[in-house]
Design a protein around this motif. Structure first.
Motif, PDB file in Angstrom:
ATOM      1  N   TYR A  74       9.277  16.551   0.005  1.00  0.00           N
ATOM      2  CA  TYR A  74       9.613  14.770   0.251  1.00  0.00           C
ATOM      3  C   TYR A  74      10.399  14.654  -0.438  1.00  0.00           C
ATOM      4  O   TYR A  74      10.810  14.073  -0.368  1.00  0.00           O
ATOM      5  N   PHE A  75      10.026  14.597  -1.510  1.00  0.00           N
ATOM      6  CA  PHE A  75      11.442  13.762  -2.298  1.00  0.00           C
ATOM      7  C   PHE A  75      12.088  14.537  -2.109  1.00  0.00           C
ATOM      8  O   PHE A  75      13.959  13.338  -2.249  1.00  0.00           O
ATOM      9  N   ARG A  76      12.454  15.949  -2.019  1.00  0.00           N
ATOM     10  CA  ARG A  76      13.931  17.220  -1.871  1.00  0.00           C
ATOM     11  C   ARG A  76      14.700  15.986  -0.115  1.00  0.00           C
ATOM     12  O   ARG A  76      15.630  16.192  -0.517  1.00  0.00           O
ATOM     13  N   GLN A  77      13.781  15.985   0.715  1.00  0.00           N
ATOM     14  CA  GLN A  77      14.199  15.706   2.327  1.00  0.00           C
ATOM     15  C   GLN A  77      14.444  14.430   1.926  1.00  0.00           C
ATOM     16  O   GLN A  77      15.514  14.189   2.821  1.00  0.00           O
ATOM     17  N   SER A  78      13.725  13.612   1.679  1.00  0.00           N
ATOM     18  CA  SER A  78      13.832  11.814   1.717  1.00  0.00           C
ATOM     19  C   SER A  78      14.476  11.641   0.659  1.00  0.00           C
ATOM     20  O   SER A  78      15.034  10.410   1.161  1.00  0.00           O
TER      21      SER A  78
ATOM     22  N   LEU B 123       3.453  10.312   4.559  1.00  0.00           N
ATOM     23  CA  LEU B 123       3.675   9.615   3.357  1.00  0.00           C
ATOM     24  C   LEU B 123       4.092   7.720   3.621  1.00  0.00           C
ATOM     25  O   LEU B 123       5.081   8.357   3.825  1.00  0.00           O
ATOM     26  N   THR B 124       3.217   7.198   3.393  1.00  0.00           N
ATOM     27  CA  THR B 124       3.457   5.987   4.346  1.00  0.00           C
ATOM     28  C   THR B 124       3.539   4.570   2.889  1.00  0.00           C
ATOM     29  O   THR B 124       2.401   4.524   2.015  1.00  0.00           O
TER      30      THR B 124
ATOM     31  N   ARG C 230       6.878  -0.710   8.254  1.00  0.00           N
ATOM     32  CA  ARG C 230       6.241   0.870   7.331  1.00  0.00           C
ATOM     33  C   ARG C 230       7.350   1.568   7.114  1.00  0.00           C
ATOM     34  O   ARG C 230       8.241   1.406   7.563  1.00  0.00           O
ATOM     35  N   TYR C 231       7.372   2.054   6.268  1.00  0.00           N
ATOM     36  CA  TYR C 231       8.684   3.074   5.609  1.00  0.00           C
ATOM     37  C   TYR C 231       7.526   4.467   5.807  1.00  0.00           C
ATOM     38  O   TYR C 231       6.430   4.236   4.691  1.00  0.00           O
TER      39      TYR C 231
ATOM     40  N   LYS D 270       0.729  -1.425  -0.159  1.00  0.00           N
ATOM     41  CA  LYS D 270      -0.553   0.025   0.087  1.00  0.00           C
ATOM     42  C   LYS D 270       0.954   1.600  -0.374  1.00  0.00           C
ATOM     43  O   LYS D 270       1.698   1.156   0.820  1.00  0.00           O
ATOM     44  N   PHE D 271       0.355   2.645  -0.817  1.00  0.00           N
ATOM     45  CA  PHE D 271       0.818   4.005  -0.170  1.00  0.00           C
ATOM     46  C   PHE D 271       0.324   4.452   0.462  1.00  0.00           C
ATOM     47  O   PHE D 271      -0.864   4.496  -1.004  1.00  0.00           O
ATOM     48  N   ILE D 272       0.285   4.997   1.332  1.00  0.00           N
ATOM     49  CA  ILE D 272      -1.413   5.755   1.826  1.00  0.00           C
ATOM     50  C   ILE D 272      -0.963   7.106   2.125  1.00  0.00           C
ATOM     51  O   ILE D 272       0.452   7.568   2.746  1.00  0.00           O
TER      52      ILE D 272
END
Length: 333
Positions: free
Chosen positions: A162-166, A133-134, A143-144, A76-78
């Motif tokens: 989110y993409f820049r940080q994670s 965003l899980t 879980r990530y 899943k993507f939550i």
């Protein structure tokens, strides 16, 4: 896999409710594009949300679908926001390979005030808080979860953060929602929700990244830096400039479609599209699952849940109502 730049007239278009992965090799870019029609309209219509709430949830659904369809495993993507605005919670649940469900929670009085004051942008409706965003790969895995602050930015900017940080991946995102009026079978006008979106990323194996990895340790950018260094790369700058030309109406217009939009953007460079991933309005609730939850209630909780001699449970996602005989869950004398 097809090269739409070379054979646009021969290509079979994916149409609505299908995510189209693509790659622009000449620019070291890859991404996904989607237009949602009936799937989105079914989700929003069954809840009868006020229009500002429906538009906000639709953006969240498009973003979740774009991100969830990148998963290469069963899981899943939550997407879940919690904030202090009139719309204090959004939940979108994407199950691989192609099932999505969603709901929004809002305060009617505060929403009415926001409408009266014309404070209806996504950032005004959500306010401040957090977006989780899980990624959930199943029962026996960890879980990530990435947490991003809701800081007054729109969902496009929050996702890029989110993409820049994670992941330190330069990312650009466009989202759009519209309510179109079409002629129904009986000739009368029918309103339908539509939405579209595009995500594009600079490939990790791009030449720029390889050059940076080869830099001496003292010269290499650290993981906490944003993607400003990529702004100087001609290829990524070109990608962002092209994406910036997208009109909101192009993302929702059924006459444009994801592939035609990609062709317009990248045909001079050559864009390769891959097999589309269908997206379905598909809730995972069931009578057995809800009965399992009720079985864990205490006798007092079961008694408190009884109304008119029965227990009624409505799924927040799909609005399906389930009714149970309290005797199924009370201790037997």
């Amino acid at each position: 896999m097809s090269d739409i730049a070379n054979r646009p007239d021969e290509y079979v278009f994916a149409g609505d409710d299908a995510v189209v992965p693509f790659q622009v090799e000449a620019l070291d870019a890859r991404g996904r594009a989607v237009q949602l029609g009936a799937t989105l309209d079914d989700i929003l219509s069954r809840h009868n949300y006020p229009e500002p709430v429906a538009k906000l949830l639709a953006e969240a659904i498009v973003l979740t679908v774009l991100l969830g369809t990148s998963l290469k495993f069963d899981g899943k993507f939550i997407f879940q926001s919690q904030s202090d605005g009139p719309v204090d919670m959004l939940v979108v649940d994407f199950r691989t390979p192609n099932s999505v469900r969603a709901y929004a929670r809002y305060d009617e009085d505060r929403l009415a005030e926001a409408i009266a004051a014309n404070e209806l942008s996504p950032e005004q409706l959500m306010g401040t808080g957090t977006l989780a965003l899980t990624v959930d790969q199943g029962e026996y895995t960890q879980r990530y979860q990435g947490i991003v602050a809701l800081d007054g930015s729109n969902l496009e900017e929050i996702a890029k953060t989110y993409f820049r940080q994670s992941e330190q991946i330069p990312t650009d995102i466009r989202l759009s929602v519209a309510k179109l009026i079409e002629r129904g079978e009986d000739g009368k006008p029918v309103e339908q929700w539509r939405a579209g979106g595009l995500i594009v990323q600079f490939l990790p194996q791009s030449e720029l990244r390889i050059r940076q990895r080869d830099l001496p340790a003292g010269d290499a950018p650290n993981a906490d830096q944003d993607d400003e260094e990529f702004d100087e790369d001609d290829d990524w700058s070109e990608v962002k400039a092209l994406v910036a030309t997208i009109e909101s109406s192009e993302l929702t217009d059924p006459q444009v479609g994801a592939e035609r939009l990609l062709y317009r953007l990248f045909h001079e460079r050559g864009v390769r599209v891959f097999d589309a991933v269908p997206v379905n309005d598909d809730c995972s609730c069931s009578r057995d699952k809800i009965a399992g939850v009720l079985s864990g209630f205490t006798a007092e909780e079961i008694t408190d849940s009884i109304e008119d001699g029965k227990i009624s449970v409505t799924c927040e996602f799909c609005s399906t109502q389930y009714e149970f005989d309290p005797a199924e869950f009370l201790p037997k004398n």
